[in-house]
Design a protein around this motif. Structure first.
Motif, PDB file in Angstrom:
ATOM      1  N   MET A   2       0.850  -1.193   0.000  1.00 41.21           N
ATOM      2  CA  MET A   2       0.000   0.000   0.000  1.00 41.21           C
ATOM      3  C   MET A   2       0.883   1.238   0.000  1.00 41.21           C
ATOM      4  N   THR A   3       0.583   2.178  -0.883  1.00 45.28           N
ATOM      5  CA  THR A   3       1.352   3.422  -0.962  1.00 45.28           C
ATOM      6  C   THR A   3       0.388   4.601  -0.915  1.00 45.28           C
ATOM      7  N   ILE A   4       0.588   5.476   0.083  1.00 37.04           N
ATOM      8  CA  ILE A   4      -0.216   6.703   0.207  1.00 37.04           C
ATOM      9  C   ILE A   4       0.744   7.877   0.218  1.00 37.04           C
ATOM     10  N   SER A   5       0.573   8.791  -0.709  1.00 38.92           N
ATOM     11  CA  SER A   5       1.402   9.988  -0.775  1.00 38.92           C
ATOM     12  C   SER A   5       0.483  11.183  -0.938  1.00 38.92           C
ATOM     13  N   ALA A   6       0.381  12.006   0.119  1.00 35.52           N
ATOM     14  CA  ALA A   6      -0.652  13.037   0.133  1.00 35.52           C
ATOM     15  C   ALA A   6      -0.143  14.450   0.381  1.00 35.52           C
ATOM     16  N   GLY A   7       1.157  14.673   0.387  1.00 32.71           N
ATOM     17  CA  GLY A   7       1.655  16.028   0.558  1.00 32.71           C
ATOM     18  C   GLY A   7       1.219  16.642   1.873  1.00 32.71           C
ATOM     19  N   GLN A   8       0.238  17.524   1.816  1.00 37.20           N
ATOM     20  CA  GLN A   8      -0.265  18.196   3.009  1.00 37.20           C
ATOM     21  C   GLN A   8      -1.411  17.442   3.679  1.00 37.20           C
ATOM     22  N   GLY A   9      -1.658  16.214   3.298  1.00 33.22           N
ATOM     23  CA  GLY A   9      -2.801  15.470   3.806  1.00 33.22           C
ATOM     24  C   GLY A   9      -2.676  15.084   5.273  1.00 33.22           C
ATOM     25  N   GLN A  10      -3.819  14.815   5.900  1.00 30.18           N
ATOM     26  CA  GLN A  10      -3.845  14.381   7.290  1.00 30.18           C
ATOM     27  C   GLN A  10      -4.855  13.246   7.458  1.00 30.18           C
ATOM     28  N   ALA A  11      -4.746  12.552   8.598  1.00 26.21           N
ATOM     29  CA  ALA A  11      -5.549  11.355   8.876  1.00 26.21           C
ATOM     30  C   ALA A  11      -5.348  10.332   7.759  1.00 26.21           C
ATOM     31  N   LEU A  12      -4.112   9.830   7.662  1.00 29.35           N
ATOM     32  CA  LEU A  12      -3.736   8.935   6.565  1.00 29.35           C
ATOM     33  C   LEU A  12      -3.282   7.580   7.090  1.00 29.35           C
ATOM     34  N   ASN A  38       5.239  -3.958   3.795  1.00 28.72           N
ATOM     35  CA  ASN A  38       5.853  -3.042   2.837  1.00 28.72           C
ATOM     36  C   ASN A  38       4.919  -1.895   2.481  1.00 28.72           C
ATOM     37  N   ALA A  39       4.295  -1.309   3.490  1.00 21.46           N
ATOM     38  CA  ALA A  39       3.388  -0.174   3.281  1.00 21.46           C
ATOM     39  C   ALA A  39       4.164   1.137   3.366  1.00 21.46           C
ATOM     40  N   ARG A  40       3.675   2.154   2.670  1.00 23.37           N
ATOM     41  CA  ARG A  40       4.323   3.468   2.675  1.00 23.37           C
ATOM     42  C   ARG A  40       3.249   4.542   2.844  1.00 23.37           C
ATOM     43  N   VAL A  41       3.453   5.434   3.813  1.00 22.22           N
ATOM     44  CA  VAL A  41       2.517   6.537   4.028  1.00 22.22           C
ATOM     45  C   VAL A  41       3.321   7.817   4.201  1.00 22.22           C
ATOM     46  N   ALA A  42       2.968   8.860   3.453  1.00 21.12           N
ATOM     47  CA  ALA A  42       3.619  10.162   3.564  1.00 21.12           C
ATOM     48  C   ALA A  42       2.554  11.246   3.525  1.00 21.12           C
ATOM     49  N   GLY A  43       2.643  12.199   4.457  1.00 20.17           N
ATOM     50  CA  GLY A  43       1.681  13.291   4.519  1.00 20.17           C
ATOM     51  C   GLY A  43       2.105  14.293   5.558  1.00 20.17           C
ATOM     52  N   GLN A  44       1.127  14.974   6.172  1.00 24.19           N
ATOM     53  CA  GLN A  44       1.449  16.042   7.100  1.00 24.19           C
ATOM     54  C   GLN A  44       1.266  15.627   8.555  1.00 24.19           C
ATOM     55  N   ARG A  45       0.019  15.313   8.976  1.00 26.64           N
ATOM     56  CA  ARG A  45      -0.191  14.981  10.394  1.00 26.64           C
ATOM     57  C   ARG A  45      -1.215  13.856  10.536  1.00 26.64           C
ATOM     58  N   HIS A  46      -1.186  13.224  11.711  1.00 29.37           N
ATOM     59  CA  HIS A  46      -2.043  12.064  12.007  1.00 29.37           C
ATOM     60  C   HIS A  46      -1.805  10.962  10.972  1.00 29.37           C
ATOM     61  N   LEU A  47      -0.596  10.391  11.007  1.00 28.45           N
ATOM     62  CA  LEU A  47      -0.218   9.397  10.016  1.00 28.45           C
ATOM     63  C   LEU A  47       0.162   8.076  10.690  1.00 28.45           C
ATOM     64  N   GLY A  48      -0.349   6.966  10.171  1.00 26.95           N
ATOM     65  CA  GLY A  48       0.048   5.641  10.606  1.00 26.95           C
ATOM     66  C   GLY A  48      -0.212   4.658   9.487  1.00 26.95           C
ATOM     67  N   GLY A  60       6.918  -1.287   7.142  1.00 26.49           N
ATOM     68  CA  GLY A  60       7.031  -0.315   6.058  1.00 26.49           C
ATOM     69  C   GLY A  60       7.669   0.963   6.545  1.00 26.49           C
ATOM     70  N   ALA A  61       7.167   2.103   6.061  1.00 29.31           N
ATOM     71  CA  ALA A  61       7.739   3.404   6.393  1.00 29.31           C
ATOM     72  C   ALA A  61       6.650   4.461   6.450  1.00 29.31           C
ATOM     73  N   VAL A  62       6.778   5.378   7.423  1.00 26.27           N
ATOM     74  CA  VAL A  62       5.856   6.501   7.584  1.00 26.27           C
ATOM     75  C   VAL A  62       6.684   7.774   7.676  1.00 26.27           C
ATOM     76  N   ASN A  63       6.261   8.798   6.966  1.00 24.36           N
ATOM     77  CA  ASN A  63       6.995  10.057   6.969  1.00 24.36           C
ATOM     78  C   ASN A  63       6.013  11.213   6.979  1.00 24.36           C
TER      79      ASN A  63
END
Length: 249
Positions: free
Chosen positions: A100-110, A129-139, A156-159
């Motif tokens: 799973m890959t989520i890339s949302a820039g300024q996104g939140q609750a991801l 192997n999940a990837r999540v990138a955004g602004q706040r409230h990320l897991g 995976g990785a969270v940023n």
């Protein structure tokens, strides 16, 4: 037919058997308080036919800001953003969701789930192997959790910037027997398993490992905890922070 079978009731949950069926839970507000069971392992690899890079949470994502919270009890306001709320149950049935890959820039609750409500439960699910990138409230599993999460494992990785965790970004629910083996990076309130633990919460028999990095309030298990209960938990790996760092919390 939206799913592989079932009616969505607790004794006959909707059956999810493919990568194409999983995001449908987040596409319709009327489905967010139903019951689900995973029948197969699912691969959300963006390079495969049914996969893609998600711009929002896969389930219970943020929605158009002009949608009123009065339109449905399954909508809540998070800052200036309206978010859908998952209030059903999801049984992973021991299966795995991969890539799973989520890339949302300024996104939140991801996360796989954006906002998990107080009536919701998630159990027996693995993310690999999940990837999540955004602004706040990320897991990887949930951006925000008010419900019950048990027997789930993620890797995976969270940023992000704020309230970042391997499993859950912000938690005000109960987390039991969960594990995270993830690389977690943020600026403030960053944890290997949970970024922010709010009041009246519990975490029991959970483990986290992997590198956790941030500027402030960084912990191997929890970044910042206000008041709650932690029993039988552990963390291993490395923790890097300028201030307020802890191997566990």
């Amino acid at each position: 037919q939206q799913f592989h079978g079932g009616t969505g009731d607790s004794d006959d949950p909707f059956q999810i058997a493919s990568a194409a069926q999983l995001p449908q839970i987040g596409a319709d507000l009327s489905l967010l308080d139903k019951c689900y069971v995973l029948n197969n392992d699912i691969d959300l690899d963006p390079n495969k036919a049914a996969g893609r890079v998600f711009q929002k949470a896969v389930i219970a994502p943020s929605i158009e800001s002009n949608v009123s919270t009065e339109a449905s009890p399954l909508i809540m306001l998070l800052g200036d953003t309206s978010v859908a709320v998952f209030q059903g149950s999801f049984n992973g049935n021991g299966h795995v969701i991969r890539n799973m890959t989520i890339s949302a820039g300024q996104g939140q609750a991801l996360g796989l789930f954006g906002y998990v409500g107080a009536q919701a439960s998630i159990c027996d699910l693995r993310l690999e192997n999940a990837r999540v990138a955004g602004q706040r409230h990320l897991g990887l599993l949930a951006g925000i959790n008010f419900g019950s999460i048990a027997y789930c494992r993620v890797s995976g990785a969270v940023n992000g910037d704020n309230r970042v965790g391997g499993l859950i970004g912000t938690n005000r629910g109960n987390v039991t027997c969960c594990q995270s083996d993830s690389q977690v990076a943020g600026k403030d309130i960053v944890g290997g398993l949970v970024g922010h633990m709010l009041i009246n919460t519990s975490m029991i028999n959970c483990q986290a490992q992997g590198q956790v990095c941030g500027d402030s309030h960084v912990g191997g298990l929890i970044g910042q905890m206000l008041r709650g209960k932690v029993i039988g938990c552990s963390a291993s790996g490395t923790v890097h922070s300028e201030t307020n760092a802890g191997g566990l919390i």
